[in-house]
Design a protein around this motif. Structure first.
Motif, PDB file in Angstrom:
ATOM      1  N   UNK A  37      54.970 -61.667 -48.323  1.00  0.00           N
ATOM      2  CA  UNK A  37      55.364 -61.621 -47.104  1.00  0.00           C
ATOM      3  C   UNK A  37      54.338 -61.667 -45.993  1.00  0.00           C
ATOM      4  N   UNK A  38      53.077 -60.708 -46.295  1.00  0.00           N
ATOM      5  CA  UNK A  38      52.088 -60.957 -45.273  1.00  0.00           C
ATOM      6  C   UNK A  38      51.224 -62.079 -45.372  1.00  0.00           C
ATOM      7  N   UNK A  42      51.508 -63.927 -39.898  1.00  0.00           N
ATOM      8  CA  UNK A  42      50.609 -64.023 -38.457  1.00  0.00           C
ATOM      9  C   UNK A  42      51.009 -65.511 -37.787  1.00  0.00           C
ATOM     10  N   UNK A  43      50.339 -65.714 -36.517  1.00  0.00           N
ATOM     11  CA  UNK A  43      50.288 -66.990 -36.197  1.00  0.00           C
ATOM     12  C   UNK A  43      48.687 -67.914 -36.343  1.00  0.00           C
ATOM     13  N   UNK A 105      46.820 -67.201 -45.531  1.00  0.00           N
ATOM     14  CA  UNK A 105      45.842 -66.131 -45.590  1.00  0.00           C
ATOM     15  C   UNK A 105      46.114 -64.920 -44.710  1.00  0.00           C
ATOM     16  N   UNK A 106      47.106 -65.031 -43.928  1.00  0.00           N
ATOM     17  CA  UNK A 106      47.486 -63.837 -42.948  1.00  0.00           C
ATOM     18  C   UNK A 106      46.986 -62.583 -43.483  1.00  0.00           C
ATOM     19  N   UNK A 107      47.405 -62.071 -44.654  1.00  0.00           N
ATOM     20  CA  UNK A 107      46.851 -60.782 -45.158  1.00  0.00           C
ATOM     21  C   UNK A 107      45.343 -60.299 -45.256  1.00  0.00           C
ATOM     22  N   UNK A 108      44.578 -61.472 -44.945  1.00  0.00           N
ATOM     23  CA  UNK A 108      43.041 -61.208 -45.050  1.00  0.00           C
ATOM     24  C   UNK A 108      42.415 -61.269 -43.537  1.00  0.00           C
ATOM     25  N   UNK A 111      43.547 -58.196 -38.662  1.00  0.00           N
ATOM     26  CA  UNK A 111      44.586 -57.376 -38.118  1.00  0.00           C
ATOM     27  C   UNK A 111      45.584 -56.995 -39.259  1.00  0.00           C
ATOM     28  N   UNK A 112      45.493 -57.571 -40.279  1.00  0.00           N
ATOM     29  CA  UNK A 112      46.260 -57.276 -41.651  1.00  0.00           C
ATOM     30  C   UNK A 112      45.548 -56.724 -42.634  1.00  0.00           C
ATOM     31  N   UNK A 113      44.205 -57.007 -42.745  1.00  0.00           N
ATOM     32  CA  UNK A 113      43.583 -56.370 -43.850  1.00  0.00           C
ATOM     33  C   UNK A 113      42.994 -54.952 -43.865  1.00  0.00           C
TER      34      UNK A 113
END
Length: 266
Positions: A37-38, A42-43, A105-108, A111-113
């Motif tokens: 999901x992550x 993000x946008x 790649x939002x999880x990286x 803000x998310x990593x």
């Protein structure tokens, strides 16, 4: 027969094969790895249309998404922009900086990593004893199942920021977020008489009321405030005896979230 071969070839080429970041092992016989999901929470930094032009999907109209095994656009991680191209760290960094959602790649992103609170990381005295102390309490929810609506929910935002920052993009917030999304729309609320209880609970970031911004942020009982947020855990007395309030291994956000009264944190 030809159509079947095309489908088979297309299915093989579309699988995630090179970069498995932001994916989960599925192994259900149909999909081996699917996006977490992550991966797309993000946008994009630039417009989606620009990202489509820079990072064209492998198959037109098919983009990375939770549970899917669609291959990332080749430009997200290869300089050649073709299947089988050599992995390029520079291309990946450019993708994360500009089109993280389109590339899965939002999880990286920054803000998310980051690391979420987990029992196995609370290692003082011995791991076994510490996990027994915090069992079923840290974290207070399953970080892997947090939804976008929870990230915006007044009942969950502060807890998520402390326990599961990577789930909602709170990694850069230091555990300090507003419970209500529109606090910053009217800064005068921070000093309005009669609203201070509301501000201290729901507008902590906007009004600088988080523990890290108060005189008692270290949880040592040296602050000047006279009232404290109620403890959220019934185990605070036992934890305090094991050094929870004074040991810098624990963050100010963790001490404030669980044992503000016991640790004397504003």
């Amino acid at each position: 027969m030809i159509a079947l071969l095309i489908l088979l070839v297309s299915g093989v080429s579309a699988e995630i094969k090179v970069d498995f970041n932001c994916t989960n092992y599925v192994g259900d016989g149909t999909i081996t790895f699917g996006y977490a999901p992550s991966a797309t929470i993000c946008n994009n930094v630039i417009s989606d249309a620009s990202c489509d032009a820079l990072y064209a999907p492998v198959t037109a109209g098919e983009y990375p998404g939770p549970g899917l095994d669609i291959e990332r656009p080749f430009n997200c991680y290869t300089a050649s922009g073709t299947s089988g191209g050599a992995f390029s760290a520079d291309m990946k960094k450019a993708a994360i900086d500009s089109c993280p959602k389109s590339c899965g790649y939002c999880c990286q992103t920054s803000a998310y990593n980051c690391r979420n609170v987990q029992c196995e990381f609370l290692k003082k005295v011995t791991e076994t004893e510490q996990c027994q102390i915090f069992q079923f309490t840290v974290p207070r929810l399953n970080c892997n199942t947090i939804t976008a609506s929870q990230c915006r929910d007044v009942n969950w935002r502060v807890i998520i920021a402390a326990d599961c920052p990577s789930a909602c993009g709170f990694c850069n917030e230091g555990g300090c977020v507003d419970g209500v999304l529109d606090c910053a729309n009217d800064m005068s609320i921070c000093n309005t008489v009669g609203l201070q209880d509301f501000v201290n609970t729901y507008c902590q970031k906007t009004c600088a009321r988080c523990s890290s911004t108060t005189a008692a942020s270290a949880g040592t009982g040296t602050g000047t405030c006279t009232s404290f947020i109620a403890d959220s855990s019934t185990s605070c007395r036992a934890w305090a005896g094991n050094g929870f309030c004074t040991n810098t291994f624990y963050t100010s956000a963790q001490r404030r979230a669980y044992c503000a009264t016991t640790c004397r944190i504003c």
